[in-house]
Design a protein around this motif. Structure first.
Motif, PDB file in Angstrom:
ATOM      1  N   GLN A 187      14.668  28.110 -63.550  1.00  0.00           N
ATOM      2  CA  GLN A 187      15.174  27.240 -62.448  1.00  0.00           C
ATOM      3  C   GLN A 187      13.841  26.785 -61.585  1.00  0.00           C
ATOM      4  N   PRO A 188      12.884  27.348 -61.075  1.00  0.00           N
ATOM      5  CA  PRO A 188      11.852  27.032 -60.575  1.00  0.00           C
ATOM      6  C   PRO A 188      11.109  25.532 -60.957  1.00  0.00           C
ATOM      7  N   PRO A 189      10.682  25.270 -62.107  1.00  0.00           N
ATOM      8  CA  PRO A 189      10.217  23.944 -62.595  1.00  0.00           C
ATOM      9  C   PRO A 189      11.494  22.837 -62.109  1.00  0.00           C
ATOM     10  N   ILE A 190      12.691  23.076 -62.467  1.00  0.00           N
ATOM     11  CA  ILE A 190      13.772  22.057 -62.066  1.00  0.00           C
ATOM     12  C   ILE A 190      13.794  21.821 -60.621  1.00  0.00           C
ATOM     13  N   MET A 191      13.715  23.002 -59.824  1.00  0.00           N
ATOM     14  CA  MET A 191      14.005  22.804 -58.424  1.00  0.00           C
ATOM     15  C   MET A 191      12.560  22.020 -57.924  1.00  0.00           C
ATOM     16  N   LYS A 192      11.428  22.493 -58.293  1.00  0.00           N
ATOM     17  CA  LYS A 192      10.453  21.615 -57.857  1.00  0.00           C
ATOM     18  C   LYS A 192      10.124  20.145 -58.339  1.00  0.00           C
ATOM     19  N   LEU A 193      10.679  19.888 -59.333  1.00  0.00           N
ATOM     20  CA  LEU A 193      10.463  18.700 -59.908  1.00  0.00           C
ATOM     21  C   LEU A 193      11.430  17.551 -59.335  1.00  0.00           C
ATOM     22  N   PHE A 302      21.255  21.601 -66.097  1.00  0.00           N
ATOM     23  CA  PHE A 302      22.185  20.486 -65.565  1.00  0.00           C
ATOM     24  C   PHE A 302      22.869  21.257 -64.268  1.00  0.00           C
ATOM     25  N   GLY A 303      23.275  22.560 -64.283  1.00  0.00           N
ATOM     26  CA  GLY A 303      23.884  23.271 -63.388  1.00  0.00           C
ATOM     27  C   GLY A 303      22.969  23.308 -62.086  1.00  0.00           C
ATOM     28  N   THR A 304      21.776  23.700 -62.448  1.00  0.00           N
ATOM     29  CA  THR A 304      20.706  23.655 -61.288  1.00  0.00           C
ATOM     30  C   THR A 304      20.384  22.392 -60.830  1.00  0.00           C
ATOM     31  N   PHE A 305      20.338  21.593 -61.718  1.00  0.00           N
ATOM     32  CA  PHE A 305      19.959  19.987 -61.331  1.00  0.00           C
ATOM     33  C   PHE A 305      21.009  19.506 -60.289  1.00  0.00           C
ATOM     34  N   GLY A 306      22.399  19.938 -60.804  1.00  0.00           N
ATOM     35  CA  GLY A 306      23.544  19.303 -59.797  1.00  0.00           C
ATOM     36  C   GLY A 306      23.403  19.962 -58.391  1.00  0.00           C
ATOM     37  N   SER A 318      22.709  15.662 -43.093  1.00  0.00           N
ATOM     38  CA  SER A 318      22.641  16.676 -42.037  1.00  0.00           C
ATOM     39  C   SER A 318      21.448  16.229 -41.202  1.00  0.00           C
ATOM     40  N   GLY A 319      20.829  15.292 -41.593  1.00  0.00           N
ATOM     41  CA  GLY A 319      19.579  14.998 -40.738  1.00  0.00           C
ATOM     42  C   GLY A 319      18.218  15.648 -41.183  1.00  0.00           C
ATOM     43  N   GLY A 320      18.230  16.459 -42.252  1.00  0.00           N
ATOM     44  CA  GLY A 320      17.011  17.220 -42.556  1.00  0.00           C
ATOM     45  C   GLY A 320      17.273  18.702 -42.146  1.00  0.00           C
ATOM     46  N   LYS A 321      18.563  19.164 -41.967  1.00  0.00           N
ATOM     47  CA  LYS A 321      18.857  20.515 -41.509  1.00  0.00           C
ATOM     48  C   LYS A 321      19.191  21.645 -42.668  1.00  0.00           C
ATOM     49  N   ILE A 322      19.409  20.889 -43.942  1.00  0.00           N
ATOM     50  CA  ILE A 322      19.616  22.034 -44.941  1.00  0.00           C
ATOM     51  C   ILE A 322      18.508  21.899 -46.067  1.00  0.00           C
ATOM     52  N   ASN A 323      18.042  22.773 -46.636  1.00  0.00           N
ATOM     53  CA  ASN A 323      17.126  22.636 -47.629  1.00  0.00           C
ATOM     54  C   ASN A 323      17.628  22.575 -49.091  1.00  0.00           C
ATOM     55  N   PRO A 324      17.119  21.690 -49.619  1.00  0.00           N
ATOM     56  CA  PRO A 324      17.860  21.292 -50.897  1.00  0.00           C
ATOM     57  C   PRO A 324      17.763  22.760 -51.817  1.00  0.00           C
ATOM     58  N   LEU A 325      16.893  23.494 -51.627  1.00  0.00           N
ATOM     59  CA  LEU A 325      16.589  24.500 -52.625  1.00  0.00           C
ATOM     60  C   LEU A 325      17.876  25.477 -52.706  1.00  0.00           C
ATOM     61  N   ILE A 326      18.412  25.739 -51.539  1.00  0.00           N
ATOM     62  CA  ILE A 326      19.832  26.411 -51.848  1.00  0.00           C
ATOM     63  C   ILE A 326      20.875  25.984 -52.636  1.00  0.00           C
ATOM     64  N   GLY A 327      20.545  24.639 -53.088  1.00  0.00           N
ATOM     65  CA  GLY A 327      21.676  24.446 -54.051  1.00  0.00           C
ATOM     66  C   GLY A 327      21.484  24.927 -55.346  1.00  0.00           C
ATOM     67  N   SER A 328      20.396  25.159 -55.674  1.00  0.00           N
ATOM     68  CA  SER A 328      20.102  25.841 -57.119  1.00  0.00           C
ATOM     69  C   SER A 328      20.901  27.099 -57.179  1.00  0.00           C
ATOM     70  N   ALA A 329      20.996  27.763 -56.005  1.00  0.00           N
ATOM     71  CA  ALA A 329      21.723  28.945 -56.110  1.00  0.00           C
ATOM     72  C   ALA A 329      23.293  29.060 -56.501  1.00  0.00           C
ATOM     73  N   PRO A 335      22.382  38.195 -57.499  1.00  0.00           N
ATOM     74  CA  PRO A 335      21.775  37.750 -56.475  1.00  0.00           C
ATOM     75  C   PRO A 335      20.523  36.866 -57.081  1.00  0.00           C
ATOM     76  N   MET A 336      20.376  37.012 -58.259  1.00  0.00           N
ATOM     77  CA  MET A 336      18.984  36.482 -58.967  1.00  0.00           C
ATOM     78  C   MET A 336      18.625  35.004 -58.503  1.00  0.00           C
ATOM     79  N   ALA A 337      19.902  34.204 -58.293  1.00  0.00           N
ATOM     80  CA  ALA A 337      19.676  32.612 -58.000  1.00  0.00           C
ATOM     81  C   ALA A 337      19.144  32.598 -56.593  1.00  0.00           C
ATOM     82  N   ALA A 338      19.529  33.335 -55.728  1.00  0.00           N
ATOM     83  CA  ALA A 338      19.224  33.237 -54.443  1.00  0.00           C
ATOM     84  C   ALA A 338      18.056  33.802 -54.124  1.00  0.00           C
ATOM     85  N   ARG A 339      17.561  34.674 -54.665  1.00  0.00           N
ATOM     86  CA  ARG A 339      16.059  35.214 -54.743  1.00  0.00           C
ATOM     87  C   ARG A 339      15.423  34.123 -55.118  1.00  0.00           C
ATOM     88  N   VAL A 340      15.577  33.422 -56.122  1.00  0.00           N
ATOM     89  CA  VAL A 340      14.771  32.243 -56.762  1.00  0.00           C
ATOM     90  C   VAL A 340      14.606  31.185 -55.500  1.00  0.00           C
TER      91      VAL A 340
END
Length: 382
Positions: A187-193, A302-306, A318-329, A335-340
């Motif tokens: 997940q991390p490389p996709i999230m950072k990309l 693709f699930g992580t990407f979506g 939301s005007g920048g109030k939601i961090n997109p990283l939580i979408g990968s979870a 809870p592994m994906a949430a920890r990532v």
């Protein structure tokens, strides 16, 4: 003297060395690699240790998975009977009960928008479904394979059994559990990309407190709504919510402790070893397995990407109030994906704390994957 030599000859020829194929030795090596990853690297050891050991056993002694009709005494191998519990959907459903008993749905209740992120992360499932059909799998096989994209082993096993794809259950389950254990790597490389450093640094507001009444009503309402729309999800969603109701009601502590501890671990042993035992060389080393493993990786990516891309959309709205990283979870690896999500966010800003925010999409992903499985069952009239 001839008696002794004949006896020794019979004993020698009864050893596994004279009965194994090169494929068995390859699978034994794969099992050892999985054991290394589980024990040394601690990649989901509760899953990988029993799976790898089941893989080891069946490739040394294939009769441990033999059906009764294939044995001269009419008694099947030990792991054959464990495996029947997978085919009958008993073990996956009990796993969901245990997950429910261990899971706090508070973050999801506090932020219902998390349901959307959990749904977006199911993109990988539907992408893999169409890709599997393109690669020559029939509809039911494609549906069973695609659930790997939800990073949910029990649901993958459940759907494969319900759709009659038992010959693919081993590769599907091993792929699903392998990718679940490799979440911190994939997940991390996709999230950072697909996110900027500024987006990864976004700090989210603290979640509102959730009342006990809300937590009690949640599993009841979800069961009624989801199972009325998709009755086929009742074994998974129903058991998930029953386990959660045990936890949140506060009046059945013994049942909560049993479901989340003793019963859960017993089921993991039975399910893990039986899943691993489906990976005999004959069943596993073929082109179909390679396709399934590749499709699983594509689906998970693709699930992580979506999830991340929908997180970016919600961030903008939301005007920048939601961090997109939580979408990968939003994939179902709890809870592994949430920890990532937390780890990647903390790399951008060590003071950022995203774990509880990511748990909302994470548990929503569990429900979303079960709904996707129910949808496929409804499509195929199961």
């Amino acid at each position: 003297m001839s008696y002794i030599t004949d006896t020794l000859g019979n004993l020698i020829h009864q050893t596994a060395f004279f009965n194994l194929t090169w494929g068995n030795y390859i699978m034994i090596a794969v099992a050892c690699v999985f054991l290394y990853l589980a024990i040394k690297k601690e990649y989901e050891p509760l899953l990988l240790v029993p799976i790898a050991f089941g893989m080891l056993l069946v490739n040394i002694y294939p009769d441990i998975m033999a059906a009764p009709e294939d044995m001269s005494n009419g008694v099947g191998g030990l792991l054959h009977y464990f495996y029947l519990l997978d085919e009958w959907s008993i073990l996956p459903s009990l796993i969901f009960m245990g997950v429910g008993a261990m899971t706090d749905f508070g973050p999801l209740i506090a932020n219902p928008k998390s349901f959307l992120l959990g749904a977006a992360a199911q993109l990988g499932i539907y992408m893999a479904y169409f890709l599997a059909i393109f690669l020559g799998f029939n509809g039911k096989a494609a549906a069973a394979i695609s659930i790997i994209g939800g990073a949910d082993g029990p649901t993958s096993i459940f759907l494969a059994g319900k759709l009659g794809q038992t010959e693919l259950m081993g590769p599907i389950a091993v792929a699903a559990y392998s990718y679940m254990s490799l979440v911190p790597i994939i997940q991390p490389p996709i999230m950072k990309l697909f996110t900027t450093e500024e987006e990864r640094k976004i700090k989210m507001e603290q979640l509102r407190p959730v009342s006990k009444l809300e937590k009690i009503l949640f599993p009841i309402i979800i069961t009624i709504v989801v199972c009325l729309i998709l009755p086929t999800t009742a074994p998974l969603v129903g058991m998930l919510m029953l386990g959660n109701l045990f936890r949140e009601s506060g009046v059945v502590k013994q049942l909560t402790e049993t479901a989340s501890n003793a019963l859960m671990y017993i089921v993991v042993i039975l399910l893990g070893t039986s899943v691993g035992a489906t990976t005999s060389a004959e069943a596993f080393l073929n082109l179909a397995t390679i396709k399934i493993v590749v499709l699983g990786l594509v689906a998970f990516a693709f699930g992580t990407f979506g999830g991340v891309m929908f997180g970016k959309l919600m961030c903008k709205l939301s005007g920048g109030k939601i961090n997109p990283l939580i979408g990968s979870a939003g994939v179902s690896a709890v809870p592994m994906a949430a920890r990532v999500s937390q780890k990647v966010g903390a790399e951008a800003d060590p003071t950022n704390f995203l774990l509880m925010h990511a748990m909302g999409p994470n548990v929503a992903g569990v429900i979303g994957t079960a709904v996707a499985a129910g949808t496929f069952m409804a499509i195929f009239g199961v």
